[in-house]
Design an enzyme around this catalytic site. Structure first.
Site, mmCIF file in Angstrom:
data_model
loop_
_atom_site.group_PDB
_atom_site.id
_atom_site.type_symbol
_atom_site.label_atom_id
_atom_site.label_comp_id
_atom_site.label_asym_id
_atom_site.label_seq_id
_atom_site.Cartn_x
_atom_site.Cartn_y
_atom_site.Cartn_z
ATOM 1 N N GLY A 86 18.211 -21.685 3.330
ATOM 2 C CA GLY A 86 17.426 -20.722 3.305
ATOM 3 C C GLY A 86 17.657 -19.759 2.115
ATOM 4 N N HIS A 122 17.502 -24.090 -5.269
ATOM 5 C CA HIS A 122 16.974 -25.157 -4.182
ATOM 6 C C HIS A 122 15.528 -25.573 -4.611
ATOM 7 C CE1 HIS A 122 19.182 -21.865 -1.945
ATOM 8 N NE2 HIS A 122 19.839 -22.946 -1.278
ATOM 9 N N GLY A 166 22.955 -30.372 -4.094
ATOM 10 C CA GLY A 166 23.157 -29.793 -5.554
ATOM 11 C C GLY A 166 24.881 -29.880 -5.930
HETATM 12 P P1 AMP Z 1 22.634 -23.809 0.588
HETATM 13 O O1 AMP Z 1 21.283 -23.294 0.962
HETATM 14 O O2 AMP Z 1 23.453 -22.881 -0.150
HETATM 15 O O3 AMP Z 1 23.613 -24.746 1.672
HETATM 16 O O4 AMP Z 1 22.134 -24.998 -0.461
HETATM 17 C C1 AMP Z 1 21.204 -26.010 -0.115
HETATM 18 C C2 AMP Z 1 21.437 -27.074 -1.356
HETATM 19 O O5 AMP Z 1 21.026 -26.638 -2.548
HETATM 20 C C3 AMP Z 1 22.942 -27.630 -1.581
HETATM 21 O O6 AMP Z 1 22.834 -28.958 -1.854
HETATM 22 C C4 AMP Z 1 23.449 -26.962 -2.691
HETATM 23 O O7 AMP Z 1 24.295 -27.324 -3.355
HETATM 24 C C5 AMP Z 1 22.109 -26.715 -3.590
HETATM 25 N N1 AMP Z 1 22.265 -25.585 -4.371
HETATM 26 C C6 AMP Z 1 22.512 -24.246 -4.011
HETATM 27 N N2 AMP Z 1 22.672 -23.691 -5.446
HETATM 28 C C7 AMP Z 1 22.350 -24.478 -6.027
HETATM 29 C C8 AMP Z 1 22.209 -24.450 -7.803
HETATM 30 N N3 AMP Z 1 22.571 -23.320 -8.163
HETATM 31 N N4 AMP Z 1 21.899 -25.602 -8.225
HETATM 32 C C9 AMP Z 1 21.677 -26.822 -7.756
HETATM 33 N N5 AMP Z 1 21.730 -26.814 -6.397
HETATM 34 C C10 AMP Z 1 21.945 -25.801 -5.602
#
Ligand code: AMP
Length: 281
Positions: A31, A37, A147
């Protein structure tokens, strides 16, 4: 957009989609959604009949209680963003729904969870693997979107998919950045105005290191980067590593590797920021 808070409803929805042979794309998140995201969701929407997202701040992957408590939670805005882009279903479980009892299982990824992030975040990847396995079992996606921002997580998930034979294609999406180069992150919104203005130094240094690596030895690039961070008292560098982008094993000689990742983690303003760039040698 359908919102599920319990596994049961989501399982029934997934079964219905499977009956229709609809392909399912899955985007797990914690979130506080941003354009990074969003880019994962857009890839999924483009490549699958239905896209399921999950929003769950997973306590099992936090080794720092304060970080867990302070993790930003913006449910209404998140749902609005997902509705706007046309996401089909979102899973928003409570902690009790995912962990009705304290889990006993842990995951050990050998060297992979002992280096970089694993060295500083004990048990983090075990918690990630546990929740992602559970979410994969519930959502049964054809493709799962992660990501490159969390490169070590991607490597761990690839290992998980291969070793447990999940019939899922892993899709890795590039790092989405702010205009000044800062990698987008849910944690960025906790930076002070001053911290936010200092934060692009991380990506600037990665770009400089990438340039230097074309002219200098690996060790010398590492020393330069560490010295640059030493000159910035607002930052505390946890690690800077030059690693093979597939295995994350340390690189000694650039010519022996096809894809090389420059990975960094540093504290700024009491917030831990990570970033990486991948270069094709
Ligand atoms: P998180 O909510 O931080 O667990 O991230 C969820 C997904 O979004 C994960 O696969 C992250 O690697 C991806 N993600 C977070 N930040 C970025 C970004 N700046 N660019 C690309 N993907 C991202």
């Amino acid at each position: 957009m359908l919102i599920f808070r319990e596994m049961k409803g989501l399982r029934e929805y997934v079964a219905g989609q499977k009956k229709k042979s609809a392909t399912i794309g899955f985007v797990p998140t914690m979130g506080a959604l941003h354009q990074g995201h969003e880019s994962l969701f857009l890839h999924s929407l483009n490549e699958n009949a239905v896209t399921i997202g999950s929003i769950f701040v997973n306590p099992a992957q936090f080794n720092n209680k304060e970080d867990l408590l302070k993790y930003p939670r913006t449910e209404e805005e998140d749902l609005e963003m997902l509705r706007t882009i046309g996401c089909h279903a979102v899973f928003l479980p409570s902690v009790e729904e995912i962990y009705p009892v304290k889990p006993l299982m842990t995951f050990n990824f050998g060297y992979l969870d002992k280096i970089m992030e694993g060295k500083f975040r004990d048990g983090h990847f075990s918690g990630v693997a546990l929740v992602v396995s559970k979410l994969f079992n519930i959502c049964q996606p054809d493709k799962a979107y992660f990501g490159q921002k969390d490169l070590q997580q991607v490597t761990i998930i690839r290992q998980l998919i291969n070793e447990l034979a999940f019939p899922i294609e892993l899709v890795v999406c590039p790092v989405a950045r702010e205009e000044d180069g800062l990698a987008m992150s849910s944690r960025n919104r906790r930076l002070s105005q001053k911290g936010r203005s200092q934060a692009p130094f991380i990506y600037e240094t990665l770009c400089l290191a990438e340039k230097l690596l074309k002219e200098t030895e690996v060790d010398s690039v590492c020393n330069t980067v560490r010295n640059l961070f030493d000159q910035k008292p607002e930052f505390t560098l946890e690690y800077f590593e030059i690693a093979d982008a597939e295995t994350l094993r340390p690189v000694k000689c650039v010519k022996e590797h096809n894809r090389i990742a420059l990975c960094v983690a540093a504290w700024l303003d009491g917030i831990r920021l990570i970033d990486n760039v991948i270069i094709i040698s």
